[in-house]
Design a protein around this motif. Structure first.
Motif, PDB file in Angstrom:
ATOM      1  N   GLU A   1       0.981  -1.442   0.396  1.00 49.77           N
ATOM      2  CA  GLU A   1       0.218   0.045   0.077  1.00 49.77           C
ATOM      3  C   GLU A   1       0.833   1.103   0.099  1.00 49.77           C
ATOM      4  O   GLU A   1       0.635   2.467  -0.813  1.00 49.77           O
ATOM      5  CB  GLU A   1      -0.481   0.200   1.331  1.00 49.77           C
ATOM      6  N   ALA A   2       2.300   1.367   0.752  1.00 47.63           N
ATOM      7  CA  ALA A   2       2.876   2.231   0.903  1.00 47.63           C
ATOM      8  C   ALA A   2       3.412   2.495  -1.181  1.00 47.63           C
ATOM      9  O   ALA A   2       3.761   4.162  -0.831  1.00 47.63           O
ATOM     10  CB  ALA A   2       4.336   2.178   1.448  1.00 47.63           C
ATOM     11  N   ALA A   3       3.940   1.830  -1.526  1.00 46.79           N
ATOM     12  CA  ALA A   3       4.141   2.204  -2.531  1.00 46.79           C
ATOM     13  C   ALA A   3       2.782   2.827  -3.698  1.00 46.79           C
ATOM     14  O   ALA A   3       3.543   3.317  -4.477  1.00 46.79           O
ATOM     15  CB  ALA A   3       4.387   0.848  -3.777  1.00 46.79           C
ATOM     16  N   LEU A   4       1.818   2.458  -3.353  1.00 42.24           N
ATOM     17  CA  LEU A   4       0.510   2.888  -3.818  1.00 42.24           C
ATOM     18  C   LEU A   4       0.328   4.056  -3.975  1.00 42.24           C
ATOM     19  O   LEU A   4       0.384   5.539  -4.234  1.00 42.24           O
ATOM     20  CB  LEU A   4      -0.909   2.714  -3.931  1.00 42.24           C
ATOM     21  N   TYR A   5       0.680   4.413  -2.332  1.00 42.62           N
ATOM     22  CA  TYR A   5       0.599   6.333  -1.893  1.00 42.62           C
ATOM     23  C   TYR A   5       1.873   7.154  -2.341  1.00 42.62           C
ATOM     24  O   TYR A   5       1.898   8.475  -2.197  1.00 42.62           O
ATOM     25  CB  TYR A   5       0.861   6.232  -0.499  1.00 42.62           C
ATOM     26  N   ARG A   6       3.037   6.254  -2.351  1.00 42.96           N
ATOM     27  CA  ARG A   6       4.499   7.406  -3.471  1.00 42.96           C
ATOM     28  C   ARG A   6       3.524   7.868  -4.674  1.00 42.96           C
ATOM     29  O   ARG A   6       4.206   8.467  -5.297  1.00 42.96           O
ATOM     30  CB  ARG A   6       5.272   6.334  -4.169  1.00 42.96           C
ATOM     31  N   HIS A   7       2.007   7.479  -5.647  1.00 43.32           N
ATOM     32  CA  HIS A   7       2.261   7.907  -6.758  1.00 43.32           C
ATOM     33  C   HIS A   7       0.722   8.906  -6.182  1.00 43.32           C
ATOM     34  O   HIS A   7       0.434   9.650  -6.894  1.00 43.32           O
ATOM     35  CB  HIS A   7       2.090   6.819  -7.526  1.00 43.32           C
ATOM     36  N   PHE A   8       0.077   8.284  -5.318  1.00 42.67           N
ATOM     37  CA  PHE A   8      -1.676   8.276  -5.169  1.00 42.67           C
ATOM     38  C   PHE A   8      -1.561   9.267  -3.694  1.00 42.67           C
ATOM     39  O   PHE A   8      -1.208   8.018  -3.161  1.00 42.67           O
ATOM     40  CB  PHE A   8      -2.754   7.902  -5.429  1.00 42.67           C
ATOM     41  N   ALA A   9      -1.924  10.451  -3.548  1.00 44.16           N
ATOM     42  CA  ALA A   9      -1.699  10.406  -1.653  1.00 44.16           C
ATOM     43  C   ALA A   9      -3.391   9.195  -1.168  1.00 44.16           C
ATOM     44  O   ALA A   9      -3.492   9.249   0.608  1.00 44.16           O
ATOM     45  CB  ALA A   9      -2.329  12.105  -1.773  1.00 44.16           C
ATOM     46  N   SER A  10      -4.706   9.422  -2.074  1.00 43.32           N
ATOM     47  CA  SER A  10      -5.861   8.464  -1.351  1.00 43.32           C
ATOM     48  C   SER A  10      -6.395   8.132  -2.691  1.00 43.32           C
ATOM     49  O   SER A  10      -5.708   8.247  -3.914  1.00 43.32           O
ATOM     50  CB  SER A  10      -5.890  10.064  -0.619  1.00 43.32           C
TER      51      SER A  10
END
Length: 219
Positions: free
Chosen positions: A69-78
Motif C-alpha cells: 500500500e505504501a507503494a500506491l501512496y507514492r503515486h496517489f495521496a489517497s
C-alpha cells in the motif's frame, strides 16, 4: 498482468471510444516514470468491472498489483485521487472526441447523434468507468468526486446545446424549440442507458436501439 489503452473507430464517420482492456504479458520489474500511475488506474478500472466481487480497497488494489500500500501512496495521496485520475481520463477522452466530432461534422443534428453514440459506446467499452459515470462506484467516497462528474455532465449538455443551436441556424431543427429542455431530455436518456447497463451487470448494451431512440429524441 498489464493493460493497454487503445482507441477503436466506432460508427462512421467520426465516433470513437477509448477502452481500457487487459492483455497477458510479462510484468516489468522497473516501470518507466509515470508507468506505475497508469498501471494503478488501469487495475482500478478493471476491478470496477466486477461490482459483485471483492470490495475495492487500497489493500486489495495493492494486492492485485503485487505491491505494498505504501507503494500506491507514492503515486496517489489517497483512493480519492485515484478516482480523480479515472475521471480525468474520462474527461480527456470524451471531450477530445466531442471536439473531433464538432470539428469534422458541420451538420448540427448529426453532431448530436454522433456525440450520443460516442457517449454510449464509451460506456459499453469501459464498463468499470461507467460505474464512475453513474456515481455507483463513488458511494462512500469524497463528495468532490460526484461534484466533478456533475460538472462533466454539465459540460456535455453545453456541447449538445451548441450543436442544436447550429441545427437551428441550418433550418434542421425548429427555431421555436426549447433547446435546454430538449438537451436535458437527451442527457437524461444517455444517463438512463448508463444506469441500465450497470444495473444489468453489463449485459444490456447501452447503445441498443439507439437509432430509434434518436429519432424520438430529435423528432
Amino acid at each position: 498482468m498489464t493493460q493497454t489503452i487503445e482507441s477503436q473507430p466506432e460508427a462512421p464517420p467520426l465516433v470513437a471510444a477509448t477502452a481500457i482492456q487487459t492483455a497477458e504479458g510479462p510484468a516489468r520489474k522497473r516501470p518507466r516514470p509515470g508507468e506505475r500511475r497508469i498501471q494503478i488506474l488501469q487495475t482500478l478500472a478493471g476491478m470496477l468491472e466486477h461490482p459483485r466481487g471483492e470490495k475495492i480497497t487500497t489493500a486489495a488494489l495493492a494486492a492485485r498489483l503485487s505491491v505494498s500500500e505504501a507503494a500506491l501512496y507514492r503515486h496517489f495521496a489517497s483512493k480519492a485521487q485515484m478516482f480523480e485520475g479515472l475521471i480525468g481520463f474520462i474527461e480527456q477522452t470524451v471531450f477530445g472526441l466531442i471536439n473531433q466530432i464538432t470539428a469534422q461534422e458541420e451538420h448540427g443534428l448529426r453532431q448530436v447523434q454522433a456525440i450520443v453514440r460516442m457517449l454510449l459506446s464509451f460506456a459499453e467499452k469501459n464498463p468499470g468507468m461507467t460505474r464512475v459515470l453513474t456515481g455507483e462506484a463513488l458511494v462512500g467516497e469524497h463528495e468532490r468526486l460526484q461534484e466533478r462528474i456533475n460538472q462533466m455532465v454539465d459540460r456535455i449538455e453545453a456541447s449538445l446545446r451548441q450543436c442544436l443551436k447550429v441545427a437551428v441556424t441550418q433550418a434542421a431543427f425548429p427555431a421555436d424549440a426549447d433547446i435546454p429542455v430538449r438537451v436535458a431530455l437527451i442527457t437524461a436518456a444517455v444517463q438512463g442507458q448508463w444506469h441500465r447497463y450497470v444495473k444489468s451487470g453489463f449485459r444490456k448494451a447501452p447503445g441498443e436501439n439507439i437509432d430509434a431512440q434518436l429519432r424520438i429524441l430529435l423528432g
